[in-house]
Structures are given as C-alpha cells and as structure tokens.
Design an enzyme around this catalytic site. Structure first.
Site, PDB file in Angstrom:
ATOM      1  N   HIS A   1       0.862  -1.182   0.000  1.00 24.80           N
ATOM      2  CA  HIS A   1       0.000   0.000   0.000  1.00 24.80           C
ATOM      3  C   HIS A   1       0.897   1.229   0.000  1.00 24.80           C
ATOM      4  CE1 HIS A   1      -3.667   2.359   0.878  1.00 24.80           C
ATOM      5  NE2 HIS A   1      -2.820   3.158   1.532  1.00 24.80           N
ATOM      6  N   CYS A   2       0.788   2.035  -1.040  1.00 22.33           N
ATOM      7  CA  CYS A   2       1.660   3.200  -1.202  1.00 22.33           C
ATOM      8  C   CYS A   2       0.882   4.463  -0.862  1.00 22.33           C
ATOM      9  CB  CYS A   2       2.192   3.276  -2.631  1.00 22.33           C
ATOM     10  SG  CYS A   2       3.345   4.648  -2.894  1.00 22.33           S
ATOM     11  N   PRO A   3       1.198   5.130   0.250  1.00 26.72           N
ATOM     12  CA  PRO A   3       0.489   6.379   0.570  1.00 26.72           C
ATOM     13  C   PRO A   3       0.837   7.520  -0.373  1.00 26.72           C
ATOM     14  CG  PRO A   3       2.262   5.995   2.141  1.00 26.72           C
ATOM     15  CD  PRO A   3       2.194   4.783   1.282  1.00 26.72           C
TER      16      PRO A   3
END
Length: 476
Positions: A196-198
């Site tokens: 999960h890439c913010p």
C-alpha cells in the site's frame, strides 16, 4: 316541489363530474410504489475506499500524502519551466523544455493512472456463498454433525512443483488466490498484492503495478533531469555575474535544486529496488517476508519466475491487463427469492445460521413431490376434493369409534395403530424429530407440513399401509 321548477331542494343538490385525471383515491395510494433510481455497486462498496466521478475513480481514504506528491511535482516542474527553461532554451537548445514537458506529462499520466484505478480488488463472498463454503469445509472436516466450526486458515495447492498455501480471509470470506493479501488500510483483498503506497493514495497490485513502476521510473528521470539543468543554469549565470549574484537572480532555481537533491536518492533507490523485483518476478510483500529464493536448487525457489530476466520483465510490464472483478459502476440487481434446496427430511443441525434462517423461511415441502388426494386420504375432509383441516402439532385428533370417511375422521383413523399391525412402524407427530427453529410445538400447520414431519423412510410405508387400511374399511 315542482318538476320543472328552478328553485327548491333540487337546486341545491347538484352532481359534480368526477375527473379521471385527478390524484388517485386513498384506496389506491398504498399500492403505488415510489420508483427509486437504481444504485451502483460503488455506493455500497464494503471496503474503505473513496469514489469519484460516479465510480470511475477509486482511491484509498487516506489521500493526504497523495496531494503532497502532486504539490511537489507540480511546483517543482512549474518553477523549472517558468524560470529555468527560457534561459536554457536560449543559451543551449530549445529541446530542453520539450524533453522536460514530455517527461512531466508521462509522470502525471502514470501517477493518476496508478492512483485512480482498481489495483485488483477481489470481490467478497455473498452471505450465501460464504455459508456454502463454510458448510463444504465442515463436511470435508467431518464436523457437519456438530455446531458451527470456523474453517481452517490454510489450503495447500501446487504451483510449478512448489507447495503454496492459500489463506482464508475471515473478512472477505474467501480463500485468497496465490500472491493475494488483505490490505488493512483499504480493508480489501488485493490480487498479487505488492504494497500500500500512501504517496499514490492507493494499493499497488496486479492491475496497476506496471503503471506504478513506470511512474517511479519516469519520476526518477524527471528529477535527475531537472536537478542537472538547474545546476547548469546556476553555473552559466555564475560565470557571467558571479555565484552570489546568480543565486539572487534565480532564487527559484535554489528551491528546485534543494527539493530534487533530497528526493532523488529515495526515488532512484525505489526504482532500482522494483527493477530487481520485476526481474525476479517477486512482489514487495514476498521479498520482505523472504518467501522465495532466486535459486532453483533450493527448496523455497520462486515458482512464479520464468528463469529469465527478460521474460519476467515482459510478463510484468507487457502482459495483458486483467479486467476489474468488482464492477464498481454496475447496477445493483434487485433481490430475487431463492428456494431452498431439497432437504430430504434431514435436520440441518450442522448448517450455519443463515442457512437455518433460509430453511425456516421457506416451505419445507416446496422441493418435494406433492401428495395428491388419490394417493392418500386426508383427514378432516368431507370429500376427496375438499380442503384440508388444520391440525395442531402435539395434539392429534383422537380416533372415532366407527371408522368412516366423514369429516370427524382424525389422522389416527387413517394410520393403522401399532397394536393392530405389529409388522409396521409409524411415527406420530410427537415422535417425529423437529429441527430447532423450524417447526415449533403448538403452532398450527397444514396437512403438507404434518406429512413432512414424518420421516422420509416412513412415508413410503405410510402410503402403502394406508391403502391397505382403506381396503379393510371398505370391506367392513
């Protein structure tokens, strides 16, 4: 009162014409249903996501860092095109702003494609599918006779000679496919989950990984490009007016150089790391956990690798893009009533709660062959074509002294008693087992329900012996 007079009581009594175009009467208003606009699936999506443009854009809820990414790219590139490119195109070549513009649009396109798309979310199981899966697992484990039992967490499959464990997701109620994982931030199972890439405001999975890789790779080129030509701009100006005067004349170049200097290392390092992952056909999740080894000789070799760097890169970047599985812009279909499957007289003690409620709400004899009046005489009937009388469970009608076919005949008159026929065994309504929550004692039921209470094994003998009883009654 005169017949033709215009005065009198008839003058006040006038008939008003009823308009057919007026509003409906009160008797018709309850039958009218308001037509509601059909809802789309993204409006009731169970995951923690945000949707825009009628479901066309799908993002995570935490998008604050994504906006920071946009601001850094837009501000840095805007300052470069506004203050550096005019001087560089005049002193060096006009190709510099052209190449910078191409890189900028490619970076923005891949960023928005990564952030606004479905990363490969797996649809959750419906309540019926989840109940059926758990029932199958309970039967496979031999626990169908007991109460509810949670399914096992893993299931093993073999991929290219390597044993891979499939984990059961208790949130989505499915066995996750290989390489899939559940994102705790988005609350979704994502196919070929990477991380999960913010910074992009979304998960990175099977459907947007190639765009994510192209984004960080092109951003690396853009950052190096801007940093290199900003330094070139400062050097050329310092040769003419001195270093301090060059900084005073172009303060925007100083800001661009600082931002690029501190960001280029992380961006270039991230691009190199994902290049290694693509060449070995791994995900970030698998690499962090140390799931596979790059050497074929070891026991935990990577079953997804093709053994060739070029083939792995082509499979990750040039393969066909799988369609979305959640159909977020599709319309919600209205619920259709579903009939319960054949129960065959077996009590569903091992079924889940949703199955028991479905079975309780559905007539138990809908899926079984109907019993006509020619096959078995029914109690409480004046003739063979009359309606059935109701019978209360637990209170059978006492037998009459003279067996006949009148309306006073009870159910026990039609069924031979145990003392008279020792060779046959019958079940009375008190002896028949009743599944919990399905046929409570004391509730009025019709003849079809009474016949279903009797076990399936005794229904055939009941029909045969009832016919024999009729023959004896006719002879008497």
């Amino acid at each position: 009162m005169t017949p033709g007079g215009g005065s009198g009581p008839m003058k006040d009594c006038e008939y008003s014409q009823i308009s057919t175009h007026s509003s409906s009467s009160p008797m018709e208003s309850p039958h009218k249903k308001k037509k509601t606009a059909p809802r789309r699936k993204w409006e009731v999506f169970p995951g923690r996501n945000k949707f825009f443009c009628n479901g066309r854009i799908m993002m995570a809820r935490q998008t604050g860092v994504f906006y920071l990414t946009l601001v850094l790219i837009l501000v840095t590139s805007g300052l470069f095109f506004a203050f550096d490119c005019p001087y560089l195109s005049e002193k060096i070549t006009p190709a510099i702003p052209a190449i910078g513009g191409i890189l900028f649009f490619f970076v923005m396109g891949t960023l928005l494609r990564t952030s606004f798309s479905d990363p490969g979310v797996l649809p959750r199981a419906t309540p019926d599918e989840a109940a059926d899966l758990e029932r199958q697992i309970d039967i496979a484990n031999g626990s169908s006779s007991g109460g509810y039992r949670p399914p096992p967490r893993t299931k093993e499959v073999i991929i290219n000679g390597q044993t891979v464990k499939l984990k059961y997701c208790f949130t989505c109620k499915i066995f996750r496919p290989p390489r899939a994982s559940h994102c705790s931030l988005c609350d979704n199972c994502v196919e070929r989950f990477d991380h999960h890439c913010p910074w992009v405001g979304n998960c990175v999975g099977k459907r947007n990984y190639r765009f994510f890789y192209m984004f960080i790779l092109s951003l690396s080129f853009l950052t190096v490009f801007i940093f290199a030509f900003v330094i070139t701009h400062v050097i050329l100006r310092s040769q003419q007016t001195g270093f301090l005067n060059a900084l005073k004349d172009s303060p925007a170049s100083v800001l661009e150089a600082v931002v690029c200097f501190f960001s280029v290392w992380s961006i270039v390092g991230l691009s190199g790391f994902h290049t290694y992952l693509i060449s070995s056909n791994q995900t970030t999740n698998e690499d962090i956990k140390g799931s596979w080894s790059n050497k074929r000789g070891k026991e935990n070799y990577n079953p997804y690798s093709y053994g060739n760097i070029f083939t792995n890169c082509c499979a990750a970047l040039c393969g066909p893009l799988s369609p979305s599985l959640i159909d977020r812009r599709g319309f919600i279909q209205p619920d259709t009533p579903q009939l319960a499957g054949p129960s065959n007289g077996i009590t569903m003690y091992g079924a889940t709660q949703s199955q028991s409620n479905m079975a309780a709400a559905t007539p138990l004899l809908q899926s079984e062959p109907s019993i006509t009046s020619e096959e078995l005489p029914l109690p409480g009937k004046t003739s063979l074509s009359g309606p059935c009388a109701t019978l209360t469970l637990g209170q059978p009608t006492p037998p009459s002294s003279m067996p006949n076919l009148t309306s006073d005949t009870g159910l026990t008159d039609m069924i031979p008693l145990k003392e008279e026929h020792e060779g046959h065994q019958f079940l009375t309504p008190e002896e028949a087992p009743s599944p919990p929550g399905m046929l409570p004692s004391g509730s009025p039921i019709t003849h079809s329900h009474t016949m279903h209470v009797l076990s399936l094994a005794s229904q055939d003998s009941l029909h045969e012996d009832s016919v024999r009883g009729l023959v004896k009654l006719s002879s008497v």
